[in-house]
Design a protein around this motif. Structure first.
Motif, mmCIF file in Angstrom:
data_model
loop_
_atom_site.group_PDB
_atom_site.id
_atom_site.type_symbol
_atom_site.label_atom_id
_atom_site.label_comp_id
_atom_site.label_asym_id
_atom_site.label_seq_id
_atom_site.Cartn_x
_atom_site.Cartn_y
_atom_site.Cartn_z
ATOM 1 N N GLY A 1 4.035 9.506 7.697
ATOM 2 C CA GLY A 1 4.679 10.431 6.774
ATOM 3 C C GLY A 1 4.128 11.845 6.949
ATOM 4 N N GLY A 2 4.989 12.832 6.798
ATOM 5 C CA GLY A 2 4.566 14.220 6.919
ATOM 6 C C GLY A 2 4.581 14.933 5.590
ATOM 7 N N ASN A 3 3.799 15.998 5.489
ATOM 8 C CA ASN A 3 3.778 16.852 4.299
ATOM 9 C C ASN A 3 3.483 16.064 3.027
ATOM 10 O OD1 ASN A 3 4.596 19.203 5.845
ATOM 11 N ND2 ASN A 3 6.618 18.268 5.940
ATOM 12 N N LEU A 4 2.467 15.224 3.099
ATOM 13 C CA LEU A 4 2.136 14.358 1.967
ATOM 14 C C LEU A 4 1.251 15.035 0.922
ATOM 15 C CD1 LEU A 4 1.486 10.947 3.777
ATOM 16 C CD2 LEU A 4 3.637 11.874 2.856
ATOM 17 N N ALA A 5 0.659 16.170 1.281
ATOM 18 C CA ALA A 5 -0.202 16.885 0.333
ATOM 19 C C ALA A 5 -0.117 18.374 0.647
ATOM 20 C CB ALA A 5 -1.642 16.386 0.408
ATOM 21 N N THR A 6 0.872 19.017 0.046
ATOM 22 C CA THR A 6 1.111 20.443 0.301
ATOM 23 C C THR A 6 1.072 21.201 -1.027
ATOM 24 O OG1 THR A 6 3.523 20.378 -0.010
ATOM 25 C CG2 THR A 6 2.672 19.738 2.153
ATOM 26 N N ASP A 7 1.357 22.487 -0.958
ATOM 27 C CA ASP A 7 1.388 23.311 -2.166
ATOM 28 C C ASP A 7 2.758 23.303 -2.845
ATOM 29 O OD1 ASP A 7 -1.271 24.057 -1.841
ATOM 30 O OD2 ASP A 7 -0.760 25.781 -0.594
ATOM 31 N N LYS A 8 3.707 22.589 -2.299
ATOM 32 C CA LYS A 8 5.043 22.535 -2.889
ATOM 33 C C LYS A 8 5.063 21.598 -4.093
ATOM 34 C CE LYS A 8 7.516 23.571 1.400
ATOM 35 N NZ LYS A 8 8.581 23.126 2.334
ATOM 36 N N GLU A 9 5.943 21.894 -5.040
ATOM 37 C CA GLU A 9 5.993 21.097 -6.273
ATOM 38 C C GLU A 9 6.486 19.679 -6.039
ATOM 39 O OE1 GLU A 9 10.424 22.598 -7.828
ATOM 40 O OE2 GLU A 9 8.620 23.082 -8.978
ATOM 41 N N VAL A 10 7.116 19.438 -4.900
ATOM 42 C CA VAL A 10 7.609 18.093 -4.594
ATOM 43 C C VAL A 10 6.614 17.311 -3.741
ATOM 44 C CG1 VAL A 10 10.033 18.726 -4.802
ATOM 45 C CG2 VAL A 10 8.890 18.898 -2.569
ATOM 46 N N SER A 11 5.405 17.819 -3.568
ATOM 47 C CA SER A 11 4.411 17.120 -2.755
ATOM 48 C C SER A 11 4.035 15.792 -3.400
ATOM 49 C CB SER A 11 3.157 17.978 -2.593
ATOM 50 O OG SER A 11 2.177 17.300 -1.835
ATOM 51 N N PRO A 12 4.046 14.712 -2.636
ATOM 52 C CA PRO A 12 3.760 13.385 -3.201
ATOM 53 C C PRO A 12 2.380 13.262 -3.841
ATOM 54 C CG PRO A 12 4.742 13.176 -1.029
ATOM 55 C CD PRO A 12 4.424 14.619 -1.210
ATOM 56 N N HIS A 13 1.392 13.973 -3.326
ATOM 57 C CA HIS A 13 0.027 13.789 -3.843
ATOM 58 C C HIS A 13 -0.093 14.199 -5.305
ATOM 59 C CE1 HIS A 13 -0.538 18.134 -3.401
ATOM 60 N NE2 HIS A 13 -1.754 18.027 -3.925
ATOM 61 N N LEU A 14 0.827 15.049 -5.782
ATOM 62 C CA LEU A 14 0.784 15.489 -7.178
ATOM 63 C C LEU A 14 1.149 14.362 -8.143
ATOM 64 C CD1 LEU A 14 2.457 18.999 -6.783
ATOM 65 C CD2 LEU A 14 0.014 18.468 -6.965
#
Length: 247
Positions: free
Chosen positions: A154-167
């Motif tokens: 999976g890519g972009n799993l923890a980013t600064d975007k509000e849809v980031s899964p890690h949140l």
């Protein structure tokens, strides 16, 4: 593997969904399969067979239904023509982790609840590349239904975007299996560390691994970088997780 096609109504429209079932008679535990960015194609059905052969009913939704009609994508042709930006990116822009993980998953779970051949109320989620974050997000949005979630490269799993899964980590009750690739610009070491820190802080039971020598998309048989050995290992780990929670 038996297959049928159904139309599932979501809050955003009609999602064409494939229902794949094992041979024989159910009921079977269910897994929702979140596709990669090259959409549904023969290789995806081939990959889903790993689940049906192991005794799982699979829901395979076309997550690009919001975009409208599009031609079947052939990864090797797109790579050769360097056409990702023109042929794939517009489709990806029609969805995200929240649209797929919350809106689409709500409708998919509601559909599963209508079927007499589904065993139990707990389900699994699995996603590939783009779909990896969606599988994790679904576990966050539906913590009382998703018991196990797997992300393959999976890519972009923890980013600064509000849809980031890690949140969504504080909401997750499922056990997660996150399998990353050593050669993956969409999931660098710093991001992997950020994801694992969020999961640790939230007390989420998880296993995060980086497969040495593997590249982003290694599980897909129609990709030039397909890695059979790593694929077999990854499916073994994923099925062991699903078996613990769903069987």
């Amino acid at each position: 593997m038996a297959q049928e096609t159904v139309s599932i109504e979501t809050a955003d429209g009609t999602c064409t969904t494939y229902v794949l079932t094992p041979e024989g008679e159910g009921p079977w535990p269910a897994v929702i399969y979140y596709m990669d960015a090259f959409a549904i194609r023969p290789a995806v059905f081939e990959m889903a067979r790993n689940l049906t052969d192991a005794g799982y009913l699979v829901l395979l939704p076309d997550l690009f239904y919001r975009h409208g009609a599009y031609d079947t994508l052939v990864p090797k042709e797109i790579f050769a023509a360097n056409a990702f930006a023109t042929d794939v990116a517009p489709l990806m822009a029609s969805t995200d982790n929240h649209k797929a993980g919350r809106i689409d998953t709500a409708a998919l779970i509601a559909y599963l609840d209508t079927r007499s051949d589904v065993k139990g109320s707990k389900i699994g989620t699995v996603g590939f590349c783009m779909g990896g974050g969606m599988a994790i997000a679904a576990a966050g949005f539906f913590p009382d239904r998703v018991a196990a979630a797997v992300s393959f490269h999976g890519g972009n799993l923890a980013t600064d975007k509000e849809v980031s899964p890690h949140l969504l980590a504080p909401q997750i009750k499922a056990e997660l299996l996150v399998l990353g690739a050593e050669n993956d610009h969409s999931y660098p070491v710093e991001m992997a560390e950020r994801l694992e820190a969020a999961l640790n802080d939230a007390g989420v039971t998880h296993t995060c691994k980086i497969y040495e020598g593997a590249a982003h998309g290694w599980t897909k048989p129609d990709f030039p970088i397909f890695n059979p050995e790593a694929t077999e290992r990854g499916w073994g780990e994923a099925l062991a997780l699903f078996d613990r929670y769903l069987k």
